[in-house]
Design an enzyme around this catalytic site. Structure first.
Site, PDB file in Angstrom:
ATOM      1  N   HIS A 242      -4.425   2.033   7.134  1.00  9.38           N
ATOM      2  CA  HIS A 242      -2.995   2.868   7.676  1.00  9.38           C
ATOM      3  C   HIS A 242      -1.474   2.578   8.271  1.00  9.38           C
ATOM      4  O   HIS A 242      -0.360   2.434   7.487  1.00  9.38           O
ATOM      5  CB  HIS A 242      -3.168   3.866   9.260  1.00  9.38           C
ATOM      6  CG  HIS A 242      -4.433   4.397   9.304  1.00  9.38           C
ATOM      7  ND1 HIS A 242      -4.554   5.428   8.773  1.00  9.38           N
ATOM      8  CD2 HIS A 242      -5.814   4.252   9.886  1.00  9.38           C
ATOM      9  CE1 HIS A 242      -5.920   5.946   9.174  1.00  9.38           C
ATOM     10  NE2 HIS A 242      -6.678   5.308   9.365  1.00  9.38           N
TER      11      HIS A 242
HETATM   12  O1  RIB Z   1      -4.753   6.504  13.470  1.00 12.05           O
HETATM   13  C1  RIB Z   1      -4.885   5.419  13.143  1.00 12.05           C
HETATM   14  C2  RIB Z   1      -3.449   4.582  14.407  1.00 12.05           C
HETATM   15  O2  RIB Z   1      -4.266   4.523  15.358  1.00 12.05           O
HETATM   16  C3  RIB Z   1      -3.732   2.965  13.203  1.00 12.05           C
HETATM   17  O3  RIB Z   1      -2.799   2.397  14.281  1.00 12.05           O
HETATM   18  C4  RIB Z   1      -4.808   2.352  13.829  1.00 12.05           C
HETATM   19  O4  RIB Z   1      -4.613   1.197  14.106  1.00 12.05           O
HETATM   20  C5  RIB Z   1      -5.153   3.067  15.249  1.00 12.05           C
HETATM   21  O5  RIB Z   1      -4.137   2.496  16.203  1.00 12.05           O
END
Ligand code: RIB
Ligand code: CA
Length: 313
Positions: A242
């Site tokens: 992500h």
């Molecule tokens: O849903 C994914 C996000 O939530 C990413 O930023 C992960 O690090 C968590 O913070």
């Protein structure tokens, strides 16, 4: 000419890789500071993890601050079930050496923006938006210094990852997300719709393990740990990576494409609390407020990551 950024983050393995990517790109990015927020794990851990990362990258020149320890309205919700108790499980991290700055992270954001030229600083939000929203609420005129807010969060066609409707970063602090999305500032969003196209497969982990560096080993180890939960949950060959999408966008925007659309945050208690309601098909008369990315060149993304992390010790 380097681009001035502040990283707001809740490390988290994917945050960690994003931070290492930014610290490796010192020819392109001027990282003014890293501000920890409570999210994946409590603030006491996210701030220590951010300090470990500047140590690991050999970038003790980058100051680390602690921001807010809880969301603006809701109680804190964490994600040790994904990230492990430390938040960056998967590697044997030494204790942090880099100091934690005394100034509160929200005040660092405010003071940096007030001292900046108009639209000078890009805020890179990798976790819940609590710190950024608090800065905008406490001193609204600091918005003048913001060039763009680039965030990982939300989801629409892909749905949510924490409830069926909501993605973790937005759900943890939906009220902060509402403040940011209603701010009128230039927003760019990396939702699950795009991050789920960038899976950490075994083939993509291998080059990191082959680097024989502490940062390469850390990434390979964290990828291995981070993979176990999401690849099982999604039945995929790897977890979506992500947060580095935010930094990769600054370094190679052509890796991404999307659409400038209206996005609103559901802050009503109930099934869809924290949902990023995206008017993708223009069925309302709402004004577009966010550039939402929905396509990524995943191979190009991992090639960039491998090249840049390979620069680090
Ligand atoms: O849903 C994914 C996000 O939530 C990413 O930023 C992960 O690090 C968590 O913070
Ligand atoms: Ca994060």
């Amino acid at each position: 000419m380097t681009r001035a950024i502040i990283i707001d983050t809740d490390p988290g393995q994917d945050d960690a890789v994003a931070i290492l990517l930014a610290l490796a790109a010192n020819d392109a990015l001027d990282v003014r500071g890293i501000v920890a927020v409570a999210g994946n794990v409590p603030l006491s851990l996210t701030q220590a993890n951010a300090r470990r990362l500047v140590d690991s990258a050999g970038r003790a020149d980058v100051p680390v601050y602690a921001g807010c320890a809880r969301p603006m309205v809701q109680p804190l919700r964490t994600a040790e079930y994904v990230h492990g108790q430390s938040g960056i499980n998967g590697y044997d991290w030494p204790d942090p050496v880099a100091p934690l700055q005394d100034l509160h992270g929200v005040d660092f954001i405010i003071e940096s923006l007030l001292a900046a030229d108009d639209k000078e600083i890009t805020l890179c939000a990798l976790g819940p938006l609590t710190n950024i929203a608090m800065a905008l609420v406490k001193v609204p005129e600091c918005a003048r210094g913001i060039r763009e807010i680039v965030m990982m969060g939300g989801g629409f066609f892909t749905g949510g990852n924490t409830t069926p409707a909501a993605e973790f970063n937005i759900l943890v602090d939906p009220h902060a997300a509402h403040v940011v999305f209603e701010s009128g500032l230039p927003l760019t969003l990396m939702p699950l719709d795009v991050t789920h196209q960038a899976l950490v497969t075994k083939e993509r982990i291998a080059p990191f393990a082959a680097m024989n560096t502490r940062c390469g080993d850390a990434c390979a180890g964290m990828f291995g740990f981070f993979n176990r939960f999401d690849s099982e949950k999604y039945g995929a060959e790897g977890a979506p990576l992500h947060d580095p999408c935010v930094i990769a966008y600054l370094l190679e925007p052509s890796l991404f494409s999307g659409k400038n659309i209206p996005v609103k945050i559901d802050i009503a208690p109930g099934l869809t609390l924290g949902m990023t309601v995206m008017d993708w098909w223009g069925v309302t008369d709402d004004a577009a407020n966010c550039m939402v990315m929905n396509k990524i060149d995943a191979d190009g993304y991992f090639a960039l990551l491998t090249k840049m992390i390979g620069r680090l010790p």
